[in-house]
Design a protein around this motif. Structure first.
Motif, PDB file in Angstrom:
ATOM      1  N   GLY A 196      42.752  15.451   1.734  1.00 43.87           N
ATOM      2  CA  GLY A 196      41.779  15.551   0.657  1.00 43.87           C
ATOM      3  C   GLY A 196      41.238  14.159   0.352  1.00 43.87           C
ATOM      4  O   GLY A 196      41.115  13.310   1.232  1.00 43.87           O
ATOM      5  N   CYS A 237      45.190  19.555   2.832  1.00 45.13           N
ATOM      6  CA  CYS A 237      45.732  18.868   1.663  1.00 45.13           C
ATOM      7  C   CYS A 237      44.808  19.018   0.457  1.00 45.13           C
ATOM      8  O   CYS A 237      43.600  18.765   0.569  1.00 45.13           O
ATOM      9  N   PRO A 238      45.361  19.351  -0.697  1.00 45.25           N
ATOM     10  CA  PRO A 238      44.574  19.276  -1.931  1.00 45.25           C
ATOM     11  C   PRO A 238      44.547  17.829  -2.423  1.00 45.25           C
ATOM     12  O   PRO A 238      45.032  16.914  -1.745  1.00 45.25           O
ATOM     13  N   ASP A 239      43.973  17.614  -3.589  1.00 47.22           N
ATOM     14  CA  ASP A 239      44.067  16.326  -4.261  1.00 47.22           C
ATOM     15  C   ASP A 239      44.067  16.601  -5.759  1.00 47.22           C
ATOM     16  O   ASP A 239      44.265  17.749  -6.180  1.00 47.22           O
ATOM     17  N   PRO A 243      41.593  21.835  -5.720  1.00 47.10           N
ATOM     18  CA  PRO A 243      42.727  22.651  -5.285  1.00 47.10           C
ATOM     19  C   PRO A 243      42.392  23.393  -3.993  1.00 47.10           C
ATOM     20  O   PRO A 243      41.219  23.484  -3.588  1.00 47.10           O
ATOM     21  N   ARG A 244      43.405  23.940  -3.358  1.00 43.71           N
ATOM     22  CA  ARG A 244      43.197  24.643  -2.096  1.00 43.71           C
ATOM     23  C   ARG A 244      42.201  25.794  -2.255  1.00 43.71           C
ATOM     24  O   ARG A 244      41.382  26.032  -1.364  1.00 43.71           O
ATOM     25  N   ASP A 247      38.740  24.531  -1.817  1.00 53.22           N
ATOM     26  CA  ASP A 247      38.504  24.197  -0.413  1.00 53.22           C
ATOM     27  C   ASP A 247      38.230  25.458   0.400  1.00 53.22           C
ATOM     28  O   ASP A 247      37.341  25.481   1.258  1.00 53.22           O
TER      29      ASP A 247
END
Length: 283
Positions: A196, A237-239, A243-244, A247
Protein backbone atom coordinates in the motif's frame (compact mmCIF):
# COMPACT_ATOMS: atom_id res chain seq x y z
CA UNK A 1 3.90 -22.32 11.39
CA UNK A 2 6.26 -20.08 9.42
CA UNK A 3 7.43 -21.07 5.96
CA UNK A 4 10.30 -23.60 6.26
CA UNK A 5 12.59 -21.40 4.17
CA UNK A 6 12.22 -18.62 6.73
CA UNK A 7 14.41 -20.32 9.32
CA UNK A 8 17.89 -20.21 10.81
CA UNK A 9 20.63 -21.05 8.35
CA UNK A 10 18.64 -20.23 5.23
CA UNK A 11 19.96 -17.64 2.79
CA UNK A 12 18.03 -14.59 1.59
CA UNK A 13 18.99 -12.33 -1.31
CA UNK A 14 17.20 -8.97 -1.26
CA UNK A 15 17.51 -6.43 -4.06
CA UNK A 16 16.89 -2.82 -3.17
CA UNK A 17 18.10 -3.98 0.24
CA UNK A 18 19.81 -0.81 1.46
CA UNK A 19 16.61 1.02 2.39
CA UNK A 20 12.82 0.85 2.64
CA UNK A 21 10.98 -2.44 2.30
CA UNK A 22 14.15 -4.23 1.20
CA UNK A 23 16.09 -3.25 4.32
CA UNK A 24 13.10 -4.06 6.56
CA UNK A 25 12.79 -7.51 4.96
CA UNK A 26 16.51 -8.22 5.24
CA UNK A 27 16.48 -7.19 8.90
CA UNK A 28 13.44 -9.38 9.65
CA UNK A 29 15.12 -12.35 7.96
CA UNK A 30 18.34 -11.77 9.91
CA UNK A 31 16.40 -11.84 13.18
CA UNK A 32 15.29 -15.36 12.22
CA UNK A 33 18.92 -16.45 11.98
CA UNK A 34 19.08 -16.30 8.20
CA UNK A 35 22.16 -15.25 6.25
CA UNK A 36 21.62 -12.20 4.10
CA UNK A 37 22.86 -10.71 0.85
CA UNK A 38 21.63 -7.19 0.21
CA UNK A 39 21.89 -5.85 -3.32
CA UNK A 40 21.74 -2.15 -4.13
CA UNK A 41 23.74 0.73 -5.56
CA UNK A 42 26.06 2.90 -3.48
CA UNK A 43 28.81 1.40 -1.35
CA UNK A 44 28.17 3.81 1.53
CA UNK A 45 24.45 2.97 1.59
CA UNK A 46 25.20 -0.74 1.49
CA UNK A 47 27.76 -0.48 4.31
CA UNK A 48 25.34 1.45 6.52
CA UNK A 49 22.54 -1.05 5.87
CA UNK A 50 24.86 -4.01 6.46
CA UNK A 51 25.79 -2.57 9.85
CA UNK A 52 22.13 -2.37 10.86
CA UNK A 53 21.45 -5.94 9.72
CA UNK A 54 24.61 -7.27 11.38
CA UNK A 55 23.37 -5.82 14.66
CA UNK A 56 20.52 -8.35 14.75
CA UNK A 57 22.10 -11.23 12.78
CA UNK A 58 23.14 -14.23 14.85
CA UNK A 59 26.52 -14.40 13.17
CA UNK A 60 27.00 -10.64 13.08
CA UNK A 61 28.77 -9.23 10.05
CA UNK A 62 29.80 -12.73 8.91
CA UNK A 63 26.15 -13.43 8.08
CA UNK A 64 25.77 -10.33 5.90
CA UNK A 65 26.98 -9.97 2.31
CA UNK A 66 26.65 -6.82 0.24
CA UNK A 67 26.69 -6.46 -3.52
CA UNK A 68 26.72 -3.21 -5.51
CA UNK A 69 24.85 -4.46 -8.56
CA UNK A 70 22.61 -2.82 -11.16
CA UNK A 71 19.71 -5.28 -11.38
CA UNK A 72 19.00 -4.24 -14.97
CA UNK A 73 22.37 -5.77 -15.99
CA UNK A 74 21.71 -9.47 -16.64
CA UNK A 75 25.42 -10.36 -16.69
CA UNK A 76 25.95 -8.67 -13.33
CA UNK A 77 22.98 -10.55 -11.85
CA UNK A 78 24.37 -13.85 -13.16
CA UNK A 79 27.71 -13.06 -11.48
CA UNK A 80 25.85 -12.17 -8.29
CA UNK A 81 24.18 -15.58 -8.19
CA UNK A 82 27.59 -17.24 -8.53
CA UNK A 83 29.01 -15.02 -5.76
CA UNK A 84 26.16 -15.92 -3.39
CA UNK A 85 26.69 -19.59 -4.23
CA UNK A 86 30.38 -19.26 -3.36
CA UNK A 87 29.78 -17.34 -0.12
CA UNK A 88 26.69 -19.04 1.30
CA UNK A 89 26.13 -22.18 -0.79
CA UNK A 90 23.04 -20.91 -2.59
CA UNK A 91 19.82 -18.96 -2.11
CA UNK A 92 16.60 -20.02 -0.37
CA UNK A 93 14.64 -16.76 -0.40
CA UNK A 94 14.90 -14.27 -3.27
CA UNK A 95 13.22 -10.89 -2.84
CA UNK A 96 13.25 -8.91 -6.09
CA UNK A 97 12.42 -5.55 -4.61
CA UNK A 98 14.61 -2.96 -6.34
CA UNK A 99 12.56 -0.20 -7.92
CA UNK A 100 12.80 3.39 -9.07
CA UNK A 101 10.45 6.24 -9.95
CA UNK A 102 11.27 8.64 -12.78
CA UNK A 103 8.72 10.86 -14.55
CA UNK A 104 7.17 9.67 -17.81
CA UNK A 105 4.22 10.31 -20.07
CA UNK A 106 2.79 8.01 -22.70
CA UNK A 107 4.93 9.79 -25.29
CA UNK A 108 8.24 9.87 -23.45
CA UNK A 109 10.92 10.67 -22.64
CA UNK A 110 12.28 7.39 -23.99
CA UNK A 111 15.40 7.34 -21.80
CA UNK A 112 13.21 7.46 -18.68
CA UNK A 113 11.05 4.62 -20.01
CA UNK A 114 14.12 2.50 -20.67
CA UNK A 115 15.66 3.22 -17.28
CA UNK A 116 12.48 2.54 -15.35
CA UNK A 117 11.60 -0.66 -17.20
CA UNK A 118 15.21 -1.80 -16.92
CA UNK A 119 15.10 -1.73 -13.11
CA UNK A 120 11.46 -2.36 -12.24
CA UNK A 121 10.65 -5.08 -14.77
CA UNK A 122 13.88 -6.45 -16.26
CA UNK A 123 15.48 -6.36 -12.81
CA UNK A 124 12.90 -8.85 -11.58
CA UNK A 125 13.17 -11.07 -14.66
CA UNK A 126 16.97 -10.99 -14.36
CA UNK A 127 16.84 -11.89 -10.68
CA UNK A 128 14.54 -14.84 -11.22
CA UNK A 129 16.43 -16.16 -14.21
CA UNK A 130 19.79 -15.81 -12.43
CA UNK A 131 18.74 -17.57 -9.22
CA UNK A 132 15.72 -19.82 -9.78
CA UNK A 133 17.41 -22.76 -11.50
CA UNK A 134 19.86 -23.31 -8.65
CA UNK A 135 17.12 -22.74 -6.07
CA UNK A 136 15.10 -25.54 -7.67
CA UNK A 137 18.15 -27.79 -7.93
CA UNK A 138 18.83 -27.48 -4.18
CA UNK A 139 15.58 -29.42 -3.58
CA UNK A 140 14.86 -27.32 -0.52
CA UNK A 141 11.79 -25.22 0.29
CA UNK A 142 12.22 -21.70 -1.02
CA UNK A 143 10.48 -18.46 -1.87
CA UNK A 144 10.67 -15.93 -4.68
CA UNK A 145 8.94 -12.68 -3.72
CA UNK A 146 8.55 -9.99 -6.38
CA UNK A 147 7.49 -6.48 -5.40
CA UNK A 148 4.63 -5.24 -7.55
CA UNK A 149 2.27 -2.33 -7.01
CA UNK A 150 -1.42 -1.52 -6.93
CA UNK A 151 -0.57 0.82 -9.81
CA UNK A 152 0.17 -2.26 -11.89
CA UNK A 153 -3.46 -3.36 -11.38
CA UNK A 154 -5.50 -0.14 -11.43
CA UNK A 155 -3.01 1.75 -13.69
CA UNK A 156 -3.88 5.31 -12.61
CA UNK A 157 -2.89 8.35 -14.67
CA UNK A 158 0.42 9.96 -13.85
CA UNK A 159 3.35 7.69 -14.69
CA UNK A 160 2.54 5.16 -17.40
CA UNK A 161 6.03 3.62 -17.51
CA UNK A 162 5.79 2.79 -13.80
CA UNK A 163 2.34 1.28 -14.33
CA UNK A 164 3.58 -0.76 -17.29
CA UNK A 165 6.55 -2.03 -15.29
CA UNK A 166 4.41 -3.14 -12.37
CA UNK A 167 1.69 -4.62 -14.59
CA UNK A 168 4.51 -6.60 -16.20
CA UNK A 169 5.74 -7.75 -12.79
CA UNK A 170 2.24 -9.04 -11.98
CA UNK A 171 1.94 -10.96 -15.25
CA UNK A 172 5.49 -12.31 -15.00
CA UNK A 173 5.09 -13.46 -11.39
CA UNK A 174 1.80 -15.19 -12.17
CA UNK A 175 3.51 -17.07 -15.01
CA UNK A 176 6.46 -17.89 -12.75
CA UNK A 177 4.18 -19.31 -10.05
CA UNK A 178 2.44 -21.50 -12.62
CA UNK A 179 5.73 -22.81 -14.01
CA UNK A 180 7.18 -23.52 -10.57
CA UNK A 181 4.18 -25.49 -9.36
CA UNK A 182 4.31 -27.57 -12.54
CA UNK A 183 8.04 -28.29 -12.26
CA UNK A 184 8.81 -31.76 -10.95
CA UNK A 185 10.41 -31.89 -7.48
CA UNK A 186 10.29 -28.09 -7.21
CA UNK A 187 9.80 -26.75 -3.68
CA UNK A 188 10.02 -23.08 -4.66
CA UNK A 189 6.90 -20.90 -4.68
CA UNK A 190 6.49 -17.41 -6.14
CA UNK A 191 4.58 -14.56 -4.50
CA UNK A 192 3.56 -11.05 -5.54
CA UNK A 193 3.99 -8.39 -2.85
CA UNK A 194 1.55 -5.52 -3.47
CA UNK A 195 2.38 -2.75 -0.98
CA UNK A 196 0.00 0.00 0.00
CA UNK A 197 1.20 3.52 0.78
CA UNK A 198 4.55 2.91 2.48
CA UNK A 199 6.84 5.65 3.76
CA UNK A 200 10.10 4.79 2.01
CA UNK A 201 12.68 6.89 0.13
CA UNK A 202 10.89 5.95 -3.11
CA UNK A 203 7.55 7.28 -1.89
CA UNK A 204 8.66 10.04 0.47
CA UNK A 205 8.45 12.79 -2.15
CA UNK A 206 10.84 14.98 -0.18
CA UNK A 207 8.94 14.57 3.10
CA UNK A 208 10.97 13.87 6.24
CA UNK A 209 8.07 12.73 8.44
CA UNK A 210 5.77 9.81 7.77
CA UNK A 211 2.25 10.85 6.72
CA UNK A 212 -0.51 9.45 8.92
CA UNK A 213 -1.93 7.54 5.95
CA UNK A 214 1.26 5.57 5.32
CA UNK A 215 2.54 2.35 6.80
CA UNK A 216 6.16 1.92 7.74
CA UNK A 217 8.33 -0.51 5.80
CA UNK A 218 8.43 -2.68 8.92
CA UNK A 219 4.63 -2.88 9.08
CA UNK A 220 4.57 -3.93 5.44
CA UNK A 221 7.14 -6.68 6.01
CA UNK A 222 5.28 -7.91 9.12
CA UNK A 223 2.14 -8.21 7.01
CA UNK A 224 4.09 -9.96 4.24
CA UNK A 225 5.43 -12.53 6.70
CA UNK A 226 1.93 -13.24 8.01
CA UNK A 227 0.55 -13.75 4.52
CA UNK A 228 3.49 -15.97 3.50
CA UNK A 229 2.60 -18.18 6.46
CA UNK A 230 -0.97 -18.30 5.12
CA UNK A 231 0.33 -19.26 1.66
CA UNK A 232 -0.99 -16.19 -0.19
CA UNK A 233 0.24 -15.55 -3.72
CA UNK A 234 -1.22 -12.03 -3.91
CA UNK A 235 0.02 -10.24 -0.79
CA UNK A 236 -2.27 -7.22 -0.99
CA UNK A 237 -1.26 -4.79 1.76
CA UNK A 238 -3.59 -2.20 3.27
CA UNK A 239 -2.32 1.00 4.86
CA UNK A 240 -3.66 3.55 7.35
CA UNK A 241 -5.90 5.15 4.72
CA UNK A 242 -7.03 2.41 2.33
CA UNK A 243 -8.49 -0.85 3.71
CA UNK A 244 -8.57 -4.02 1.65
CA UNK A 245 -12.27 -3.60 0.88
CA UNK A 246 -11.60 -0.31 -0.93
CA UNK A 247 -8.68 -1.81 -2.84
CA UNK A 248 -10.94 -4.63 -3.97
CA UNK A 249 -13.61 -2.24 -5.30
CA UNK A 250 -11.03 -0.16 -7.16
CA UNK A 251 -9.55 -3.28 -8.77
CA UNK A 252 -12.95 -4.67 -9.68
CA UNK A 253 -13.88 -1.36 -11.31
CA UNK A 254 -10.63 -1.39 -13.31
CA UNK A 255 -11.33 -4.82 -14.84
CA UNK A 256 -14.93 -3.70 -15.29
CA UNK A 257 -13.73 -1.17 -17.86
CA UNK A 258 -13.00 -4.15 -20.13
CA UNK A 259 -16.09 -6.17 -19.26
CA UNK A 260 -18.47 -3.20 -19.51
CA UNK A 261 -16.64 -1.61 -22.46
CA UNK A 262 -16.25 1.70 -20.67
CA UNK A 263 -13.67 4.32 -21.68
CA UNK A 264 -10.09 3.60 -20.63
CA UNK A 265 -9.40 4.62 -17.04
CA UNK A 266 -13.05 5.48 -16.54
CA UNK A 267 -12.46 5.87 -12.79
CA UNK A 268 -10.85 9.21 -13.67
CA UNK A 269 -13.36 10.11 -16.42
CA UNK A 270 -15.78 12.88 -15.36
CA UNK A 271 -18.76 11.11 -16.93
CA UNK A 272 -18.23 8.12 -14.63
CA UNK A 273 -17.36 9.88 -11.38
CA UNK A 274 -20.82 9.42 -9.85
CA UNK A 275 -21.07 5.77 -10.95
CA UNK A 276 -17.67 4.96 -9.48
CA UNK A 277 -18.48 6.70 -6.19
CA UNK A 278 -21.65 4.63 -5.92
CA UNK A 279 -19.80 1.42 -6.86
CA UNK A 280 -17.24 1.70 -4.06
CA UNK A 281 -20.00 2.02 -1.46
CA UNK A 282 -21.14 -1.55 -2.01
CA UNK A 283 -19.39 -4.83 -1.40
Amino acid sequence: MSHPALSAGSVAVVTGGASGIGLAAATAFARLGMRICIVDLGEDRLAEAAGKIAGVARGGRDDVMTAAVDVSDVAAMTRLAADVQARFGGCDVLVNNAGIQVPTSALGPRENWERLLGVNLWGIVNGCQAFAANMIARKRPGLIINTGSKQGITTPPGNPAYNVSKAGVKAYTEALAHELRNTEDCQISAHLLIPGFVFTPLAAGGRSEKPDAAWTAEQTVDFMMQRLEAGDFYILCPDNDVPRALDERRMLWAIGDVVENRPALSRWHPDYAEAFAEFVKHK
